[in-house]
Enzyme design. Structure first.
Site, PDB file in Angstrom:
ATOM      1  CG  HIS A   1      -1.810  -1.141   1.417  1.00  0.00           C
ATOM      2  ND1 HIS A   1      -3.130  -1.159   1.036  1.00  0.00           N
ATOM      3  CD2 HIS A   1      -1.570  -2.363   1.959  1.00  0.00           C
ATOM      4  CE1 HIS A   1      -3.671  -2.329   1.364  1.00  0.00           C
ATOM      5  NE2 HIS A   1      -2.746  -3.078   1.918  1.00  0.00           N
TER       6      HIS A   1
ATOM      7  CB  SER B   1      12.606  21.736 -16.947  1.00  0.00           C
ATOM      8  OG  SER B   1      11.839  22.904 -17.127  1.00  0.00           O
TER       9      SER B   1
ATOM     10  CE  LYS C   1      11.696  18.861 -12.255  1.00  0.00           C
ATOM     11  NZ  LYS C   1      10.284  18.842 -12.578  1.00  0.00           N
TER      12      LYS C   1
ATOM     13  CD  GLU D   1       8.496  11.282 -16.222  1.00  0.00           C
ATOM     14  OE1 GLU D   1       7.519  11.997 -15.966  1.00  0.00           O
ATOM     15  OE2 GLU D   1       9.611  11.766 -16.540  1.00  0.00           O
TER      16      GLU D   1
END
Lengths: 454, 454, 454, 454
Positions: free
Chosen positions: B160, B282, B288, B295
């Protein structure tokens, strides 16, 4: 905090009713189907605990007796899962505590509810795959039997839903039979994937007790343990997905069969009729006899594909380890087990009782169906095929193909040879035999689980 | 009607350009990936025609030489499919006619474009499954290698997404490795399903020529023929679906891996870092470093599940025999072949180059992670587990678990034993060996197909 | 670290080539379709920067001139996106720097690549929805036109694919027309959802510059700004999903139309024929004319449903804010824009050129089709309907319905009244008018964007 | 043949029990949810028949009284659908016959079971869309209320799950609120699509009786009739699909919210906690509190997407007119109606009771979050943005950003302005008002349907 609380993890505090109801969802309904398997898994776990002396022999026997009784209740559909207990696994432990006191309270040492679910689902799926394979075997037999009786009845072969070449009822049934054989093979492969025991892995990170996992696996008729505790949890949703796919693939066969039959039994085609007992009427149109059975085979197959996707969607992108979302894979598994069995049952009846209209089938064998034969006949005499093809096309352009060109092919084209049927019989026998062996091994193990004498 | 027309089925008449463009679609693009396999299939078909004297030895040799040349062009990406020819299969026949005259015009005797497609796709899929299995093997080795080096690094186990029990890098890698082994096994099963030769079945209703199908199958390295001509067409979309599923299932492993790594490499968790070469920045935020690679592994897996559904959707509810819709299964197959290979390549690099942060991993091993151990310790001393559970819960309610309770478990909990790694090494070796044998048999057959000397 | 680096976020360091290729993927291909819209968005952003003096008038004019030139290149398909630049948005900024020096390097103040993508995609979708609506309008007109000419041709109505009640070509076309009207309405609703300008929201958390967002929105022809910066990113995948759904729903109409026509144009039904220019042949069977166009309309619709799911899958379960997975929504959007246009174009031709066979249609109007009429006639005379129904059913059981019972209904049953056609004409006109107004407002805005004089 | 047979279409003959059970399926379960709506539809149909004197006033009153009674039974869950009657629509007619004799046997004049289903489903969906809109309104209010109280609490904004820019609780809630507003608008659009009365169209080809369809529509509170009879049947599955999509889109909001909260409430992030009443424990790990509620919101959303696909799959490729497959769309519609309501209820509670941890949120506001601000500050002073970006990046490369650079932005960055909240309040009010108007119009109509006095 009271120690007699009913929810396993309850440490006191009140749980909001709305939230509780939402969390519990329909689990009690689907879990009813799993109680039997949970009893088996619990018996194997209890025996394993006894082996390392976490249960005395007397405690073990008390538990086994209670499990056998609970199992009988469950099989008679008289075991109830109280809504306040969340799920069937909790209810089973609570019932054991009620019946055996401390012995019951010891049963959960070394296991989590999640591996309890994992083993119950695995046993459930294993059992239903075997049922499906039995039904597939019966369905296959009905195809072969029908082919033996009427296989040589001529029938046009269609591509793009346009008459293409001479075919036969047997050729059409043969294609269905091959697809069934493929799925029987797939069933054996799936049984092999399911043949690993998850018990003894706790919440996904192992159990700090010297559980003899190979012993547990053997008790439940598994050939091996599922080695990685985390993979036991990661395989939630994954194994269910494989189970759904077998159903989807078998349903795909019935879907195509139905698509064909809906079409071929229109008055416009007229090759087949459904017996009256397999059609239904309309509430407004007195003349109608509708092939609802076939439409529902098609529709349920479409539904089943969505259920497979339901499992995929629920599982998608979850990090490793158990997440509560996975609880939602129970419903599609439980429902699919029953639904595919119903579909196979009905489809077998359709194949057995379909009424042929040989007159319409024969009348549909128009000369143009033999155009390829005519072109290949020229090719066999030395005309390059592409040239022969264009000549025949020109001939047809000017009117139907001459019956004389076609005559030599009229007899026997599109039939399936007896050798092929013999091969199919043989292969069906082999697969049937393998299935029975798998079945026998499992039954032998399961039969001993509740026995209290050595 | 002119006999030199370029579209195989063209009997004259003009075809509306819009309609033509719509019908052709992107086939010429995807077919470029299939020309090599169509050349192999055509060589086998030509040899089979020669065996029944529908081609002379000289004609056969001319055809084989031309096919070898066309194949070389195709492999060098210099074979072109003119848009007016609809597809690669037509283009191949046209090119054979151009190069060999009448001999070329004879090649299509006894085959349809549909079984040409069927065999080319099957060879294509067989080849790419073998490539995937090689890459899976490499990926598995990177997991095992990493585990050998850093497997014992402690790491919390999560359920969880909450800290659950002590685990380790090795335990986490082990779960991935098991899933990979499962897919290597699935790859072998898929190879077996694909191992049936469709050639010689025409448009789905057989060919009225005495083609020796077993001979053709052997030439192409297949173990058996696909017996039912209609099943060859009915299996369009079905076999592609199985191919997509292997990709979906392998991608599923990488998806879960990525979900974990994206999370575990946040500054908040901090267990891992991606090396700079694996992150991107970025356009607006100078600070960043983003894990785009992870992803995109996750995103491409999601995309792949949709491609599987694309094949399912296209196939759904079609009556038996070929329908043009099925042409649309080429794209997902061809793209998936490449995409999964890329994903496995990249994921292997991720496993190899992932930077661990052992300090953060160790610091995350909080005492509460050992609560289950503490409760089971009590259980081993005779306290019923459910009672022990509640006592420990009460203790934690009052503050973190006492380090003393935890101390005995600090060392070694959550590690994977060397025996397990040895088993994995062994099983990987067996599967790798089986893959190589399959590969060798196929290569031996394919290598001889264009040879003109006996 | 070199300041002339080409990747916007590149702070030096080398990026592994495999990883780079995987990350870039096919973006440069799909981005080519977005360059035009990115130029428009960039012009609006530049004007907004100038308004707060982050660009001088001269800088603004230089940028606008360059954007106009780049746009022309892009529209002529001569703008290239170098693979090392990752995507079209980076390439556009790089090109502006190349052409305008410092002015170009100022353009990215106050915007991120993500809102650049957001605005380009939104403009792209808005444009293509308008194109679809035009094509829907043309398709609808072809339906109405055909109905005017041949609407009263009788044709059986089918339920469960069994003859049910008298119908007509017009009644069948009417159902298609209503579904089209519904989608034209849906198109207007979608335009409204898309009618919010995302520019000026940065990476999803606003921009610390006093950008006049309402001004930007007006420049691009939007009615409002998309207020929440985070919702701009959260709506990635969401708005694409709505776009896909309009395509899916329009395709659904064409799919049903095709399913009907494939069936009704079999020789067995024989109501319609496709003109030769709309059929294709077989490579092996000289007699075949196949309805590939219809099958591909059906197949592409199935494909489109999968593309919608691709967007759903990619988006599913992502946390808020931009994640790189979302890059994968570009492909389905760009391809669907073109594909649906092609489908509508082809379907319009099908409706226009479909060849009717009134003789077969009339011959199919068997007496039993009028069974409901006969029962309702009894009901009008006082017999309870359920009783009348059973009487007629019994009559049919004994043989075909008596022609006399049927005669009164032979003329005119199943026709559509002129009033209905007039209503459809009127509603089509209203929707068409609204579409044109939306189009005009947008064109007026876009036309001014590159203009350098005030 | 007996006239007292119970199945409407039964003309005698026996129906095989297996086939019957398969055909009936779970319809009796789902139909129980539709009886109320079928009673309303039947009342409207009876009134329409009376208007053309196919029922006398006395017969009409008898029927209306019986319908009112049956409706009360159904609402009290005491109406039963006997399995042998196939479905609820048949059971309703049978019950009317039982209660009213001949009058009951007249009710089915001019309607088919299919338009009976069509109207019942439409009323059911209309009702539940309104319920959802109420719940959406409540959910929105909880978001706005929470924002008012704690909106300015700082919180990092994330992209790629990496800290990106300063944000706030309010900014995060604002994005959710905008998505809710969009769905409230979508709800109104859906109500409009559903606002057409299907009654009076028979089996899809009209009814040869002078039924006043506009009158029927008005009785049921519809604004218009669904003109095309065939479109009534073709819209089966289509309207259900739109209904499912609204649920899917609302669930998508809750899914993203849950994904965020699961993450942000890990101990590693620590921004939020769930109140104890909203978490559940583990059966084995005493220390666990799991966010099952959030996981199930995410899981049910995944499930809902599959249910939408279930409707799509069932509908796909069907020819026009009713096919029995469509019966399978009832289940997903009925279940989704309840499930989405539960989800909204629970999600509202989550928003209301979420416990913030402002200390952790504030501590997470690291200087690097302000890198973009620092670069834009330079850009405002004339440095081209891309140059400023590279300078700040270099600074960060060398260590965290200097607090001094960041200080000017510390206060207020990432907050939402009061004007925006005011706009949201206003728009919510407008949508809420429109919903209430729609509700009022419908209630007014429905309330009069069973009334027997004029």
């Amino acid at each position: 905090m009271s120690e007699d609380s009913t929810r396993l993890w309850d440490k006191g505090g009140t749980v909001d009713e709305v939230v509780h109801r939402f969390t519990v969802g329909d689990d009690p309904v689907w879990d009813l189907q799993l109680v039997h398997w949970d009893c088996l898994g619990s018996a194997a776990h209890a025996r394993t605990l006894a082996r390392i002396e976490l249960l005395t022999t007397a405690e073990l026997e008390a538990i086994l007796r209670s499990l056998a009784e609970i199992d009988q209740l469950a099989c008679a559909k008289r075991f109830e899962i109280p809504a306040e207990l969340e799920d069937g696994h909790t209810a089973l432990e609570a019932e054991l505590v009620r019946r055996c006191g401390d012995a019951g309270a010891r049963i959960h040492a070394g296991r989590s509810r999640n591996d309890q679910v994992a083993v119950a689902l695995r046993l459930f799926m294993r059992y239903h795959v075997l049922i499906w394979m039995d039904l597939l075997d019966g369905f296959l037999k009905s195809l072969l039997e029908r082919a033996k009786r009427h296989g040589d009845t001529p029938m046009p072969g269609y591509t793009h839903l346009r008459p293409a070449m001479p075919s036969s009822l047997g050729l059409w049934l043969h294609a269905v039979a091959e697809a069934v054989l493929e799925q029987m093979q797939a069933g054996l492969e799936l049984l092999n994937r399911l043949d690993a025991c998850p018990l003894g892995t706790g919440a996904g990170f192992g159990v700090p007790l010297p559980l003899d996992r190979a012993y547990t696996a053997g008790l439940l008729g598994f050939s091996r343990i599922q080695r990685s505790p985390l993979d036991v949890q990661n395989s939630r949703g994954r194994l269910e997905k494989y189970f759904m796919r077998l159903a989807v693939d078998v349903a795909d066969i019935l879907e195509k069969l139905s698509s064909d039959l809906i079409l071929f039994s229109t008055p416009e085609f007229g090759f087949f009729e459904l017996p009256p007992a397999m059609t239904t009427g309309s509430s407004i149109m007195p003349q109608k006899r509708n092939p609802d059975v076939l439409e529902l085979l098609r529709g349920r197959s479409a539904q089943m594909r969505a259920r497979h996707m339901e499992v995929e969607n629920v599982r998608a992108k979850l990090p490793s380890g158990y997440q509560r979302d996975l609880q939602l894979t129970k419903e599609p598994v439980v429902r699919t087990a029953q639904d595919l069995a119903d579909m196979l049952h009905v489809a077998t009846r359709v194949v057995q009782e379909l009424v042929l209209n040989p007159a319409r089938m024969t009348a549909a064998m128009k000369p143009d169906l033999y155009a390829t034969h005519a072109a290949l006949a020229m090719a066999s005499e030395g005309v390059p095929f592409r040239v022969a093809y264009r000549r025949i096309a020109a001939e047809i352009e000017a009117g139907e193909l001459d019956e004389q060109r076609v005559q030599p092919w009229r007899d026997g084209s599109g039939r399936v040879s007896p050798e092929v049927w013999a091969e199919l019989d043989h292969e069906a026998g082999v697969l049937s035999e393998l299935t029975e062996q798998a079945q026998a091994k499992i039954t032998a193990a399961e039969d001993k689980l509740f026995a209290t004498s050595p």
